[in-house]
Enzyme design. Structure first.
Site, PDB file in Angstrom:
ATOM      1  N   HIS A  12       0.737  -1.275  -0.002  1.00 47.59           N
ATOM      2  CA  HIS A  12      -0.046   0.112   0.079  1.00 47.59           C
ATOM      3  C   HIS A  12       0.732   1.235   0.010  1.00 47.59           C
ATOM      4  CE1 HIS A  12       0.185  -0.359   4.580  1.00 47.59           C
ATOM      5  NE2 HIS A  12       0.539   0.914   4.472  1.00 47.59           N
ATOM      6  N   ARG A  16      -2.181  11.043   4.308  1.00 46.30           N
ATOM      7  CA  ARG A  16      -2.913  11.551   5.434  1.00 46.30           C
ATOM      8  C   ARG A  16      -3.907  12.304   4.588  1.00 46.30           C
ATOM      9  NH1 ARG A  16       2.401  11.869   6.579  1.00 46.30           N
ATOM     10  NH2 ARG A  16       3.182  11.243   8.575  1.00 46.30           N
ATOM     11  N   GLU A  72      -3.873   3.400   1.667  1.00 46.84           N
ATOM     12  CA  GLU A  72      -4.238   3.734   2.985  1.00 46.84           C
ATOM     13  C   GLU A  72      -4.402   5.322   3.219  1.00 46.84           C
ATOM     14  OE1 GLU A  72      -1.955   3.952   7.429  1.00 46.84           O
ATOM     15  OE2 GLU A  72      -1.032   2.588   5.722  1.00 46.84           O
ATOM     16  N   ARG A  96       8.133  19.430  -2.817  1.00 50.11           N
ATOM     17  CA  ARG A  96       7.898  18.130  -3.770  1.00 50.11           C
ATOM     18  C   ARG A  96       8.741  17.177  -3.378  1.00 50.11           C
ATOM     19  NH1 ARG A  96       8.902  18.805  -9.721  1.00 50.11           N
ATOM     20  NH2 ARG A  96      10.915  19.492  -9.270  1.00 50.11           N
ATOM     21  N   HIS A 171      -0.254   2.476 -10.054  1.00 49.22           N
ATOM     22  CA  HIS A 171       1.250   2.760  -9.711  1.00 49.22           C
ATOM     23  C   HIS A 171       1.240   3.980  -8.404  1.00 49.22           C
ATOM     24  CE1 HIS A 171       1.331   5.459 -13.055  1.00 49.22           C
ATOM     25  NE2 HIS A 171       1.987   6.303 -12.231  1.00 49.22           N
ATOM     26  N   GLU A 231       6.631   4.026  -9.412  1.00 52.35           N
ATOM     27  CA  GLU A 231       7.395   4.795 -10.474  1.00 52.35           C
ATOM     28  C   GLU A 231       8.288   5.833  -9.881  1.00 52.35           C
ATOM     29  OE1 GLU A 231       6.196   8.541 -13.515  1.00 52.35           O
ATOM     30  OE2 GLU A 231       4.600   7.211 -12.875  1.00 52.35           O
ATOM     31  N   HIS A 258       4.239   7.152   3.617  1.00 55.36           N
ATOM     32  CA  HIS A 258       4.988   5.995   3.090  1.00 55.36           C
ATOM     33  C   HIS A 258       4.298   4.846   2.061  1.00 55.36           C
ATOM     34  CE1 HIS A 258       2.508   4.300   6.535  1.00 55.36           C
ATOM     35  NE2 HIS A 258       2.203   3.283   5.569  1.00 55.36           N
ATOM     36  N   GLU A 304       7.249   1.124   4.893  1.00 49.72           N
ATOM     37  CA  GLU A 304       6.867   0.230   6.080  1.00 49.72           C
ATOM     38  C   GLU A 304       6.946  -1.273   5.784  1.00 49.72           C
ATOM     39  OE1 GLU A 304       3.019  -0.253   8.989  1.00 49.72           O
ATOM     40  OE2 GLU A 304       2.646   0.447   7.042  1.00 49.72           O
TER      41      GLU A 304
END
Length: 317
Positions: A12, A16, A72, A96, A171, A231, A258, A304
């Protein structure tokens, strides 16, 4: 027990969000379904895991850790009512870094029309600019969601329908400073394969698509129906700028958090990463959470590492 990188999955990408109701509505309009939710009232956050899960989906019915192409959404309680809370989407200076997630569809014209008719905004419509085979929708937090087609634009020009059940979370794009360092890391350390390279010397950037699973023929059609690709975007010359760095989304202001790889054996995988000399954000033994680890890539993006529960049970997620 040894670990086998061919069994790893790009599980995943975490974003946020300010208001989970609005974000869920957007991604569900794109055909994604909630496959897991983790509530943590003590620490005042909730996690929502969305994926394509129709009967024809690549990972239909599997445990959420045994999938690729999940998004997520992380919601910190109260942000939806905070007028000062803003997300950084990774595409504005000087923050960026993360670029976008991408959904591949059967009919890009119909898919974009359906989004526009629902009132959603676009960073780039199909008719904008010179590239009329890609679009970028904006989710409620202004994250970019690329829309591509695994059928030619010409073949679907007169077709008015689109089937959500055929969509793929194709992706996740992140920008990298030094393409050689990043490619070496994701291939040799994370065990990914380079599936496709797009060189654009005129615009001075290259794109590298990596992932797990079988080899690809390197063509657009060979990757457009895939799920769980990474990517890497490299802009020429950044590797030579000593002070140049990308924003990893976890320093203030925050946004993207992440990417996550699920592995066949978490302890063995982390032991292998240790042998590879990775930089850790969090080892398995750090803190109270003993079932997740975080590795840092060459640009300090967080990766993660979790147990794929399809191989062995470790956590009652």
């Amino acid at each position: 027990m040894a670990t086998d990188t061919t069994k790893y999955k790009f599980n995943h990408s975490m974003l946020r969000v300010k208001d989970p109701k609005e974000s869920l509505k957007f991604y569900e309009h794109l055909g994604m379904k909630l496959v897991n939710k983790i509530e943590n009232p003590d620490n005042k956050y909730d996690l929502y895991f969305l994926a394509y899960d129709s009967p024809s989906a690549v990972s239909h019915g599997k445990h959420w850790t045994d999938r690729e192409g999940i998004i997520e959404l992380t919601h910190n309680h109260g942000t939806e009512n905070d007028p000062e809370y803003k997300i950084v989407n990774g595409n504005t200076e000087p923050h960026r870094g993360f670029g976008h997630v991408c959904v591949s569809v059967d009919n890009i014209q119909a898919a974009c029309a359906r989004l526009e008719n629902a009132g959603y905004r676009f960073q780039k419509k199909l008719t904008d600019g010179r590239m009329h085979n890609i679009a970028f929708a904006l989710d409620p937090d202004s994250y970019w969601v690329e829309i591509i087609s695994y059928n030619s634009v010409e073949a679907t020009a007169d077709v008015k329908d689109t089937s959500l059940e055929t969509y793929r979370m194709n992706h996740t794009m992140i920008r990298v400073k030094d393409q050689e360092k990043s490619l070496t890391f994701y291939k040799d350390v994370m065990g990914m394969k380079l599936k496709r390279t797009v060189e654009n010397p005129g615009a001075k950037f290259n794109l590298y698509f990596l992932g797990y699973g079988p080899e690809s023929d390197g063509s657009p059609n060979g990757t457009s129906k895939s799920e769980g690709l990474l990517e890497l975007t490299w802009n020429y010359g950044t590797e030579s700028e000593a002070d140049f760095k990308y924003h990893n989304g976890n320093e203030q202001p925050q946004g993207f958090g992440h990417i996550c790889v699920s592995v066949d054996d978490l302890d063995a995988a982390c032991a292998r990463f240790e042998e590879k000399g990775v930089n850790w954000k969090k080892r398995l033994t750090d803190g109270r959470m003993k079932d997740i680890a975080f590795v840092l890539d060459p640009d300090n993006y967080w990766i993660e590492i979790i147990q794929n529960e399809g191989f062995k049970s470790r956590v009652k997620w």
